[in-house]
Design an enzyme around this catalytic site. Structure first.
Site, PDB file in Angstrom:
ATOM      1  N   GLU A  67       0.687  -1.275  -0.046  1.00  0.00           N
ATOM      2  CA  GLU A  67      -0.041   0.026  -0.148  1.00  0.00           C
ATOM      3  C   GLU A  67       0.812   1.356   0.147  1.00  0.00           C
ATOM      4  OE1 GLU A  67      -2.939  -0.205   3.249  1.00  0.00           O
ATOM      5  OE2 GLU A  67      -4.268  -1.395   1.999  1.00  0.00           O
ATOM      6  N   GLU A  83      -6.453  -8.310  -0.115  1.00  0.00           N
ATOM      7  CA  GLU A  83      -7.308  -8.149   1.255  1.00  0.00           C
ATOM      8  C   GLU A  83      -8.790  -7.815   1.012  1.00  0.00           C
ATOM      9  OE1 GLU A  83      -5.284  -5.299   3.794  1.00  0.00           O
ATOM     10  OE2 GLU A  83      -3.243  -6.040   3.099  1.00  0.00           O
TER      11      GLU A  83
HETATM   12  C1  GAL Z   1      -5.083  -2.714   4.917  1.00  0.00           C
HETATM   13  C2  GAL Z   1      -3.464  -3.067   5.265  1.00  0.00           C
HETATM   14  C3  GAL Z   1      -3.230  -4.199   6.450  1.00  0.00           C
HETATM   15  C4  GAL Z   1      -4.123  -3.927   7.351  1.00  0.00           C
HETATM   16  C5  GAL Z   1      -5.625  -3.771   6.767  1.00  0.00           C
HETATM   17  C6  GAL Z   1      -6.768  -3.694   7.794  1.00  0.00           C
HETATM   18  O1  GAL Z   1      -4.846  -1.356   4.444  1.00  0.00           O
HETATM   19  O2  GAL Z   1      -2.710  -3.614   4.170  1.00  0.00           O
HETATM   20  O3  GAL Z   1      -2.110  -4.230   7.049  1.00  0.00           O
HETATM   21  O4  GAL Z   1      -4.035  -2.700   8.188  1.00  0.00           O
HETATM   22  O5  GAL Z   1      -5.709  -2.580   5.934  1.00  0.00           O
HETATM   23  O6  GAL Z   1      -6.835  -2.865   8.894  1.00  0.00           O
END
Ligand code: GAL
Length: 747
Positions: free
Chosen positions: A384, A463
């Site tokens: 990110e 994710e």
């Molecule tokens: C994303 C990140 C993760 C975690 C997730 C949920 O942006 O890549 O490491 O922080 O959000 O909180």
């Protein structure tokens, strides 16, 4: 790897650092510790996030024989976050980065007889070292948390055997590349490569080699292996490879690794393992544990892979957001669990010096983990982080130079990012769409709305789901249900569309974090398992996608009784792989329910129990849910009308541990009612007592969360075989204590 001398035991530790030589008297104030070690144990929650930030000293004394021409090389597999290494008072090296392995040739600093190794470890937040720089959503803890090994080697020794190959049917053409360090004169000799399976040699060949002084890449000419078995997800065949450096017939060095033969390929339509398309369905994994952070050894690391593949039935894990323990990766190889591994990073990219560390991390990851067949994607971007076409173009090229065969990717949270790698990975946290009917479902985005490209590319949801759905172990049934259904919706969507190579949910288990992400508790409750890897209902969604022959799953997202939602007990979902279920609610007529048509992509859609004539002002009676597979009863849940806390179940993951090293295992205690069901909303405490040569990790009095208590124990590494006992008391009259016996054995 080769056999070395483990340096895991018998360190002296102090959470401060004095640059001058430490006197014998001062050692009295040092603690005796073993590796893996954390600079500070932290509470489960609500702590000061900076409490692990300090400079600390680790010291280890060791004896050496006369080395002659030989070299002494020490390896640190993981120390968080920065360290200086001193040998006999002289600085012998330093290292930046919590997740990369480092080798130090300490020959110039050692002597025959007694020696002293000392580390100054800096576990403060270091914005100059990836992943720090932004408000990182996880802790880096601190300390020597992975193995330390000493090797005594001839002047020329093998650092790595990159076992390169191509496959054509059953035929493999192999052309290993050896990284050889040569501290002596130009070396002329041979290398013998031995390939074996389950200890039996199946092929061997020799090649002449000439190794210049320094670090050399030596490419061996091709050898054809006529018949190899492939590494498949349901039959992950592994071969052991030994590379032996020979001078005449004398072996100068032996390097061992494990390989699996398989191909990986991506196109806009999918990901292909051995030319068969497979959807990547899985979760993200951090490497942290309660109280001790990263400091957990082989068995618990392996267990995480077992949980993902065997318990949850997943095929992929993303090592978010850094290189992880070789024990975890080894187990992924053994189980047939695919891995997306990436360089350390989180939301930030620094300047030149920062980028240089990332290049080193990339080399460390790709060269160090090259032979793991389970690794199918290298992540060359810092998770990110903002675009930087020049740098990320270079990272991708660097990766391809080292490993042209594996696909690369980079994880973004922003749209319209230039695609420089093979796969566009996107963390899709699209909030619920107000127009959507039902209970706040949402849809992940179409890939072209994210990439902004006029054509389709290989695209992965890296994710999804949390943090839109943080769910705590003791949360209401509705919250747990919502979390489970979010996962189900995303996986369903991904399975019905060629837009996606797959979806990796956020995340496997809850984890400690900074205040920016959880101001009070310092926990992201984003896991489908809690921090102790105890299942929340969301994990049963994944589990319910398994074949019922493997495990019949019947998990209602309800405690089945009044007092949870409102006066109504329905609707609620049942996560199951049964063909249909018969539900009798509170003595009402039995109704049959089938998998919901709202999840057309799922093999086993959740079943909605939608109607009920059971109203508030009638007596509550018992209920049953019966699941059928192939028309036969396969599972049954009985909920009597007046259950009460009846039993405390205590189960250890392992009942045998090695006594000659630090060996850890988990113990899970479940509070069950008179029907044998876990009491999700029981508030109580547990008191843990250990006897024998073991220690408890964490406090000995803990609250019950979500109907369970779990903890890890570890051996004291005293080398005495025998028995140890763990007793848990529920501190509640009428509920008997439970004891498990652990056998301590020699390894
Ligand atoms: C994303 C990140 C993760 C975690 C997730 C949920 O942006 O890549 O490491 O922080 O959000 O909180």
């Amino acid at each position: 790897m080769r056999n070395g001398q483990s340096f895991n035991l018998n360190w002296k530790f102090k959470d401060e650092f004095k640059p001058e030589y430490i006197t014998q008297k001062e050692y009295d104030s040092f603690e005796n510790v073993h590796i893996p070690h954390t600079v500070k144990e932290i509470p489960y929650d609500c702590f000061d996030e900076f409490m692990c930030g300090c400079l600390s000293t680790y010291v280890r004394f060791f004896e050496l024989p006369a080395l002659g021409e030989r070299r002494a090389v020490v390896e640190f597999e993981g120390v968080s976050t920065y360290y200086d290494l001193y040998v006999n008072g002289q600085k012998a090296g330093s290292h930046k980065g919590a997740y990369s392995t480092a080798l130090f040739d300490i020959t110039a600093y050692v002597r025959e007889g007694g020696n002293r190794l000392m580390l100054m470890v800096d576990s403060n937040t270091r914005p100059d070292i990836p992943p720090e720089g932004d408000t990182v959503d996880y802790l880096l803890y601190g300390g020597i948390y992975r193995d330390v090994t000493l090797y005594i080697l001839e002047p020329a020794y093998i650092i790595q055997d990159l076992f390169r190959y191509t496959l054509n049917g059953e035929e493999a053409t192999v052309f290993p590349e050896l990284l050889i360090q040569n501290e002596g004169e130009v070396f002329q000799g041979e290398v013998r490569i031995e390939l074996s399976r389950e200890g039996r040699t199946v092929h061997s060949f020799r090649r002449p080699v000439r190794v210049e002084k320094g670090l050399c890449h030596v490419n061996l000419s091709e050898e054809v292996l006529e018949k190899v078995e492939r590494w498949e997800l349901d039959a992950p065949v592994l071969y052991e490879v030994k590379a032996i450096l020979l001078q005449g017939e004398k072996s100068l060095d032996e390097h061992q690794t494990r390989v699996g033969f398989r191909t990986t390929r991506v196109d806009a339509g999918g990901f292909y393992l051995n030319d068969r398309k497979v959807k990547l369905i899985g979760l993200n994994r951090h490497q942290s544990y309660p109280y001790v952070g990263y400091a957990m050894g082989k068995r618990p690391q392996q267990k995480d892979a077992d949980i993902l593949k065997t318990e949850l039935g997943l095929n992929t894990v993303r090592c978010s957001h850094y290189m992880q323990s070789r024990y975890f990766l080894d187990r992924c190889d053994e189980l047939g669990l695919m891995v997306f591994e990436e360089v350390p990073g989180w939301g930030y990219l620094g300047g030149d010096a920062y980028k240089e560390i990332s290049r080193n991390d990339l080399r460390n990851m790709v060269l160090g983990h090259f032979n793991h067949p389970s690794i199918i994607i290298w992540g060359t971007r810092l998770n990110e982080s903002p675009d930087d076409n020049e740098f990320y173009g270079e990272m991708n090229r660097l990766c391809k130079e080292m490993d042209p065969a594996r696909p690369t990717s980079g994880v973004r949270w922003h749209t319209n990012s230039p695609l420089l790698e093979d796969i566009y990975s996107y963390n899709d946290y699209t909030p619920p769409c107000p127009g959507e009917p039902g209970r706040g479902e949402f849809m992940i985005r179409e890939q072209q709305a994210v990439t902004g490209l006029p054509y389709k590319v290989p695209y992965l949801i890296s994710e999804h789901t949390a943090p839109l759905n943080c769910t705590k172990p003791g949360d209401s049934a509705m919250r747990h249900e919502r979390f489970a259904l979010y996962h189900a919706r995303v996986v369903d969507k991904v399975l019905t569309s060629d837009d996606y190579l797959g979806a990796l949910g956020w995340c496997m288990f809850d984890y400690n974090t900074h205040h920016d992400h959880s101001r009070q508790e310092k926990i992201c409750y984003h896991g489908v398992l809690d921090m102790f890897r105890v299942p929340k209902w969301a994990s049963y969604f994944y589990r319910s996608q398994k074949d019922p022959e493997e495990e019949v799953v019947l998990q209602p997202c309800s405690v089945i009784g009044r007092g949870e939602r409102s006066e109504e007990v329905t609707p609620f979902y049942v996560l199951t792989n049964c063909d249909y279920i018969d539900v009798t609610l509170s003595g009402d007529e039995t109704r049959r329910f089938y998998p919901s048509s709202r999840f057309p992509g799922l093999k086993h859609a959740p079943i909605e129990v939608s109607e009920s004539d059971v109203f508030w002002q009638v007596f509550w009676e018992g209920s049953t849910i019966v699941g059928y597979v192939d028309q036969k009863e396969a599972a049954r849940i009985t909920c009597t009308k007046n259950p009460y806390l009846k039993e405390l179940d205590v189960v250890a993951d392992d009942t045998e541990l090695y006594c000659d090293r630090v060996d850890e295992t988990r113990v899970v205690c479940t509070f069950r009612d008179t029907d044998g069901l876990r009491m999700l909303h029981h508030f109580g405490i547990g008191k843990i007592m250990v006897e024998g040569d073991i220690e408890l990790i964490g406090p000995d009095t803990v609250p019950v969360m979500g109907g369970t208590i779990a903890f890890w124990i570890k051996t004291k590494a005293l080398g005495r075989p025998g028995e140890a006992k763990v007793t848990v008391s529920a501190c509640r009259p009428g509920l008997a204590d439970r004891t498990v016996t652990i056998r301590l054995i020699e390894g």
